[in-house]
Write an enzyme that holds these catalytic residues in place. Structure first.
Site, PDB file in Angstrom:
ATOM      1  N   GLN A  47       0.832  -1.197   0.000  1.00  0.00           N
ATOM      2  CA  GLN A  47       0.000   0.000   0.000  1.00  0.00           C
ATOM      3  C   GLN A  47       0.874   1.257   0.000  1.00  0.00           C
ATOM      4  O   GLN A  47       1.781   1.387   0.812  1.00  0.00           O
ATOM      5  CB  GLN A  47      -0.917   0.013   1.235  1.00  0.00           C
ATOM      6  N   TYR A  99      -4.149 -13.409  -3.337  1.00  0.00           N
ATOM      7  CA  TYR A  99      -3.448 -12.241  -3.901  1.00  0.00           C
ATOM      8  C   TYR A  99      -2.715 -11.516  -2.762  1.00  0.00           C
ATOM      9  O   TYR A  99      -2.810 -10.301  -2.607  1.00  0.00           O
ATOM     10  CB  TYR A  99      -4.417 -11.290  -4.608  1.00  0.00           C
ATOM     11  N   GLU A 124       0.094 -16.215  -3.843  1.00  0.00           N
ATOM     12  CA  GLU A 124       0.576 -15.104  -4.663  1.00  0.00           C
ATOM     13  C   GLU A 124       1.382 -15.657  -5.834  1.00  0.00           C
ATOM     14  O   GLU A 124       2.082 -16.666  -5.694  1.00  0.00           O
ATOM     15  CB  GLU A 124       1.447 -14.178  -3.801  1.00  0.00           C
ATOM     16  N   ASP A 154      -7.778  -9.699  -2.074  1.00  0.00           N
ATOM     17  CA  ASP A 154      -7.335  -8.341  -2.399  1.00  0.00           C
ATOM     18  C   ASP A 154      -6.709  -8.370  -3.792  1.00  0.00           C
ATOM     19  O   ASP A 154      -5.485  -8.258  -3.947  1.00  0.00           O
ATOM     20  CB  ASP A 154      -6.339  -7.849  -1.356  1.00  0.00           C
ATOM     21  N   CYS A 204      -9.746  -2.084  -4.930  1.00  0.00           N
ATOM     22  CA  CYS A 204      -9.440  -0.706  -5.318  1.00  0.00           C
ATOM     23  C   CYS A 204     -10.264  -0.296  -6.533  1.00  0.00           C
ATOM     24  O   CYS A 204     -10.060   0.782  -7.087  1.00  0.00           O
ATOM     25  CB  CYS A 204      -7.948  -0.543  -5.602  1.00  0.00           C
TER      26      CYS A 204
END
Length: 282
Positions: free
Chosen positions: A113, A142, A163, A213, A240
């Site tokens: 982030q 993720y 991931e 995410d 997002c």
């Protein structure tokens, strides 16, 4: 400053994504807001560290705050900053940043982030939505550098992070070790196909909570359609991009999940971009 150096050295020609001619593709910066560390990532179209030398020397001389500098080489036509390989130019191949009581190592190609202050608020909302009791098995899909999974690891039984980017997984494992977290395990997985094709090791238990995410494009349809097969009590979806989240939420609703709560976090003030935390349960 970087522009002046490049203008003074004709070899430092910018890359043209239309003609695919040139050398310099991107100059990327990463900041550790709470640690005052700075990473410079010089992305080039091919490997030539000698050609980069004037820019490297100028940056290190004029910006002594730099703690890490790397050169990512992307020879592909895709106009992205993710290189096929990376050369360490100066310092460490990572910077450190803190969120809450945890310290994270962040490499050039790992997701983290960018707004650390709001990042903590975001993760607090994830913990709140999950309603953890300490006995849960959590899947963190993720997972990137493992920030969400590690942030809640001391409140659950086990965390399994998935991931696709190897460098991010390596950072996640280092971050777990650095923070003395022993109940988090990370697996390399292309989530477009990983679960659907039966690649999940049988030794890994089914999750009680799934945290998602994904990138702005949202989940691959095969992943979205597989989620309900976990039979997880709760799914916490961090996004997002509300548009792709709404698309995926529709599929989850068709599989029997209901939206129990939705929270917005203003990650980028004075822009139209937000992060949303949505809780699904049956």
């Amino acid at each position: 400053m970087a522009r002046d150096v490049c203008l003074a050295h004709p070899d430092l020609k910018p890359y043209d994504p239309k003609t695919h001619i040139g050398f310099l593709r991107f100059l990327m910066l990463r900041f550790g807001v709470n640690t005052n560390q700075i990473m410079v990532n010089l992305v080039t179209a091919y490997d030539d560290i000698n050609k980069l030398s004037p820019l490297i020397d100028a940056l290190l001389e004029q910006v002594p705050e730099i703690t890490s500098m790397v050169n990512n080489v992307n020879t592909r036509k895709a106009d992205v900053a993710f290189g096929e390989f990376e050369t360490l130019v100066f310092g460490d191949p990572f910077i450190q940043e803190t969120i809450g009581d945890l310290t994270f190592e962040i490499s050039a190609n790992s997701f983290f982030q960018t707004n650390t202050t709001q990042g903590k608020h975001l993760y607090d909302e994830v913990v709140k939505a999950a309603g953890l009791t300490g006995s849960e098995i959590v899947f963190d899909l993720y997972c990137g550098t493992g920030t969400i999974g590690l942030y809640l690891a001391n409140q659950v039984k086990e965390v399994y992070g998935f991931e696709i980017i190897r460098s991010a997984l390596e950072d996640a494992e280092k971050n777990a070790q650095r923070n003395k977290i022993t109940n988090a395990i990370f697996l390399k997985a292309n989530l477009d196909t990983f679960f659907k094709s039966g690649q999940l090791p049988r030794r890994i238990p089914k999750p009680d909570v799934v945290i998602i995410d994904p990138p702005r494009a949202g989940m691959h349809p095969d992943m979205t359609n597989y989620l309900h097969k976990f039979k997880a009590k709760k799914i916490v979806y961090v996004s997002c991009n509300p548009t792709t989240q709404a698309r995926d939420a529709k599929v989850l609703a068709e599989k029997g999940y209901e939206i129990k709560s939705a929270t917005m976090v203003d990650m980028f003030p004075h822009t139209p971009h937000i992060e949303t935390v949505m809780l699904f349960s049956k």
